[in-house]
Design a protein around this motif. Structure first.
Motif, short mmCIF file in Angstrom:
data_model
loop_
_atom_site.label_atom_id
_atom_site.label_comp_id
_atom_site.label_asym_id
_atom_site.label_seq_id
_atom_site.Cartn_x
_atom_site.Cartn_y
_atom_site.Cartn_z
N THR A 51 -15.03 7.49 4.94
CA THR A 51 -14.72 8.93 5.36
C THR A 51 -14.71 9.64 4.27
OG1 THR A 51 -12.35 8.74 5.29
CG2 THR A 51 -13.05 7.92 7.34
N ARG A 52 -14.71 10.76 4.39
CA ARG A 52 -14.38 12.07 3.48
C ARG A 52 -13.08 11.68 2.63
NH1 ARG A 52 -14.08 18.69 3.98
NH2 ARG A 52 -13.56 18.98 1.80
N GLU A 53 -12.07 11.55 3.33
CA GLU A 53 -10.66 11.28 2.81
C GLU A 53 -10.60 10.17 1.93
OE1 GLU A 53 -8.17 13.64 2.61
OE2 GLU A 53 -9.64 15.05 3.54
N GLN A 54 -11.28 9.07 2.35
CA GLN A 54 -11.30 7.97 1.76
C GLN A 54 -12.10 8.05 0.26
OE1 GLN A 54 -12.79 5.44 4.64
NE2 GLN A 54 -11.02 4.03 4.81
N ARG A 55 -13.06 8.76 0.29
CA ARG A 55 -14.13 9.09 -0.59
C ARG A 55 -13.15 9.91 -1.75
NH1 ARG A 55 -19.96 9.95 1.54
NH2 ARG A 55 -20.66 10.48 -0.63
N LYS A 56 -12.56 11.07 -1.28
CA LYS A 56 -11.78 11.81 -2.25
C LYS A 56 -10.63 11.08 -2.77
CE LYS A 56 -9.14 16.23 -2.32
NZ LYS A 56 -8.51 17.37 -1.23
N ARG A 57 -10.02 10.19 -2.05
CA ARG A 57 -8.90 9.33 -2.74
C ARG A 57 -9.30 8.44 -3.76
NH1 ARG A 57 -3.72 8.37 -2.33
NH2 ARG A 57 -2.81 6.23 -2.43
N ILE A 58 -10.56 7.75 -3.56
CA ILE A 58 -11.13 6.83 -4.50
C ILE A 58 -11.62 7.61 -5.86
CG2 ILE A 58 -13.27 5.64 -4.91
CD1 ILE A 58 -11.11 3.86 -3.34
N ALA A 59 -12.28 8.72 -5.50
CA ALA A 59 -12.57 9.76 -6.68
C ALA A 59 -11.47 9.89 -7.42
CB ALA A 59 -13.44 10.88 -6.14
N THR A 60 -10.41 10.29 -6.83
CA THR A 60 -9.12 10.91 -7.71
C THR A 60 -8.74 9.79 -8.46
OG1 THR A 60 -8.79 12.54 -5.91
CG2 THR A 60 -7.03 11.58 -7.22
N GLN A 61 -8.58 8.43 -8.11
CA GLN A 61 -7.97 7.30 -8.49
C GLN A 61 -8.79 6.75 -9.72
OE1 GLN A 61 -7.47 4.40 -5.62
NE2 GLN A 61 -5.18 4.86 -5.29
N ALA A 62 -10.08 6.85 -9.44
CA ALA A 62 -11.09 6.78 -10.59
C ALA A 62 -10.82 7.39 -11.76
CB ALA A 62 -12.64 6.71 -10.03
N LYS A 63 -10.66 8.85 -11.59
CA LYS A 63 -10.49 9.56 -12.64
C LYS A 63 -9.23 9.31 -13.48
CE LYS A 63 -11.66 12.76 -15.26
NZ LYS A 63 -12.78 12.73 -16.51
N GLN A 64 -8.19 9.34 -12.53
CA GLN A 64 -6.94 8.87 -13.06
C GLN A 64 -6.99 7.55 -13.80
OE1 GLN A 64 -4.48 8.76 -9.59
NE2 GLN A 64 -4.12 11.03 -9.68
N LEU A 65 -7.77 6.50 -13.42
CA LEU A 65 -7.62 5.38 -14.13
C LEU A 65 -8.72 5.13 -15.25
CD1 LEU A 65 -7.85 2.94 -10.80
CD2 LEU A 65 -5.79 3.33 -12.44
N ALA A 66 -9.79 6.18 -15.22
CA ALA A 66 -10.81 5.88 -16.38
C ALA A 66 -10.28 6.38 -17.78
CB ALA A 66 -11.96 6.69 -16.05
N GLY A 67 -9.31 7.30 -17.79
CA GLY A 67 -8.86 7.88 -19.00
C GLY A 67 -9.80 8.71 -19.61
N ASP A 68 -10.27 8.37 -20.81
CA ASP A 68 -11.24 9.24 -21.26
C ASP A 68 -12.70 8.96 -21.16
OD1 ASP A 68 -11.16 7.14 -23.04
OD2 ASP A 68 -11.30 7.97 -24.84
N ILE A 69 -13.00 7.85 -20.25
CA ILE A 69 -14.32 7.48 -19.76
C ILE A 69 -14.82 8.59 -18.94
CG2 ILE A 69 -15.67 5.54 -18.82
CD1 ILE A 69 -13.84 3.39 -20.08
N PRO A 70 -15.89 8.93 -19.05
CA PRO A 70 -16.46 10.01 -18.12
C PRO A 70 -16.78 9.12 -16.74
CG PRO A 70 -17.83 10.19 -20.06
CD PRO A 70 -16.86 8.79 -20.02
N VAL A 71 -16.57 9.85 -15.54
CA VAL A 71 -16.65 9.52 -14.36
C VAL A 71 -17.95 10.22 -13.54
CG1 VAL A 71 -15.49 9.23 -12.00
CG2 VAL A 71 -14.22 8.52 -13.96
N MET A 72 -18.63 9.56 -12.84
CA MET A 72 -19.72 10.29 -11.99
C MET A 72 -19.53 9.82 -10.68
SD MET A 72 -23.92 10.30 -12.15
CE MET A 72 -24.10 8.39 -12.37
N VAL A 73 -19.44 10.66 -9.71
CA VAL A 73 -19.10 10.34 -8.33
C VAL A 73 -20.16 10.68 -7.33
CG1 VAL A 73 -17.61 10.93 -6.39
CG2 VAL A 73 -16.59 10.81 -8.79
#
Length: 297
Positions: A51-73
């Motif tokens: 769902t849109r909400e699940q995707r938004k949450r995963i994107a948010t978590q990924a960016k928080q966990l990635a640190g200085d590594i660039p994230v493409m969604v």
């Protein structure tokens, strides 16, 4: 960010929903390996099932966990409106780039796909990678269309589905596509079994499912390619033929990678969104043997 190893992790989904704990474990491996970028919610990331909400949450978590590594969604969806909402969510989450496929239910025309990319690139503030994967999206890009899309200022990379299976033909394929692209737009190879051929043929980035779970193994290949050590690239990718064989056997990578994540203890072995079903116990045992035999990390 459109060079080197772009690791595409699994989004594990169990009967209780997205396994966020498992997702964090998977991303921790990528961060520890210092991959060049992360490709979140790609096909192996099960974007089409969430769902849109699940995707938004995963994107948010990924960016928080990635640190200085660039994230493409990935912001793929059937309608332009849905894509724009997903793009807004991804940018709010801090995405450094967007991956955009041309997902088709009704057959799309070239002019419709160009209009989609023109609309999205006008309304976003981060670069876009063209996701060319006709096996899942049911739309086939021409080189001419890739050239037109690359004229859009926001388009910075093209993710191609693979290259021909000989070095000469692979080089010709990459060279031909590059003639159509605006200078500075990179070409990235996917279809992991073709990674070595694509990198040796001049692709600047490997958009890698293997790298999404076994980043150390995949990074050895991109580092050899960056050093122009083509012989080592060949050795390293040929060595992984048992893994590529598993992908072919099971109709693609997602079921294998999901089972492998379970074997590694990162999530349940049943971590695919329905209607996708987990592999049999015998198949999972075979995957475990390949992981051990190849010392995948």
């Amino acid at each position: 960010m459109f060079t080197g190893l772009s690791a595409f992790p699994l989004t594990p989904v169990t009967t209780s929903g997205v396994d966020e704990r498992g997702f964090r474990k998977i991303l921790a491996r990528l961060k520890a390996a210092r991959v060049d970028s992360m490709g979140i919610l790609g096909s192996t990331g099960s974007y089409a099932y969430l769902t849109r909400e699940q995707r938004k949450r995963i994107a948010t978590q990924a960016k928080q966990l990635a640190g200085d590594i660039p994230v493409m969604v990935c912001v793929g969806a059937l309608s332009t409106d849905a894509i724009l909402h997903l793009a807004e969510d991804a940018q709010s989450a801090g995405a450094d780039a967007l991956l955009l496929p041309a997902v088709s239910y009704q057959s799309l025309r070239n002019e419709e796909v160009f209009d989609l990319f023109a609309t999205v690139t006008r309304q976003v503030s981060v670069p876009v990678c063209v996701y060319d994967n006709p096996g899942t999206t049911h739309f086939t890009f021409t080189d001419e269309l890739h050239g037109l899309l690359s004229s859009l200022e926001g388009v910075r990379s093209v993710k191609i589905p693979g290259v021909p299976d000989s070095p000469t033909a692979a080089r010709e394929r990459v060279d031909t596509l590059r003639k159509y692209l605006r200078p500075g737009v990179t070409i990235g190879v996917s279809g992991d079994a073709f990674a070595g051929l694509g990198l040796k043929a001049g692709c600047e980035v490997w958009y890698s499912v293997c790298g999404g779970l076994f980043p150390e193994t995949a990074k050895q290949i991109t580092e050899a390619a960056a050093a122009n050590d083509h012989a080592r690239v060949t050795v390293l990718t040929t060595r992984l033929e048992p893994l590529w064989a598993l992908f072919r056997k099971h109709g693609g990578s997602i079921r294998v990678i999901a089972a492998a994540a379970g074997v590694l203890g990162l999530t349940d072995t049943d971590c695919l969104p329905r209607p996708l079903l987990p592999l049999s116990a015998g198949d999972i045992a075979e995957i475990a043997r390949v992981i051990t035999m190849l010392d995948l990390k």
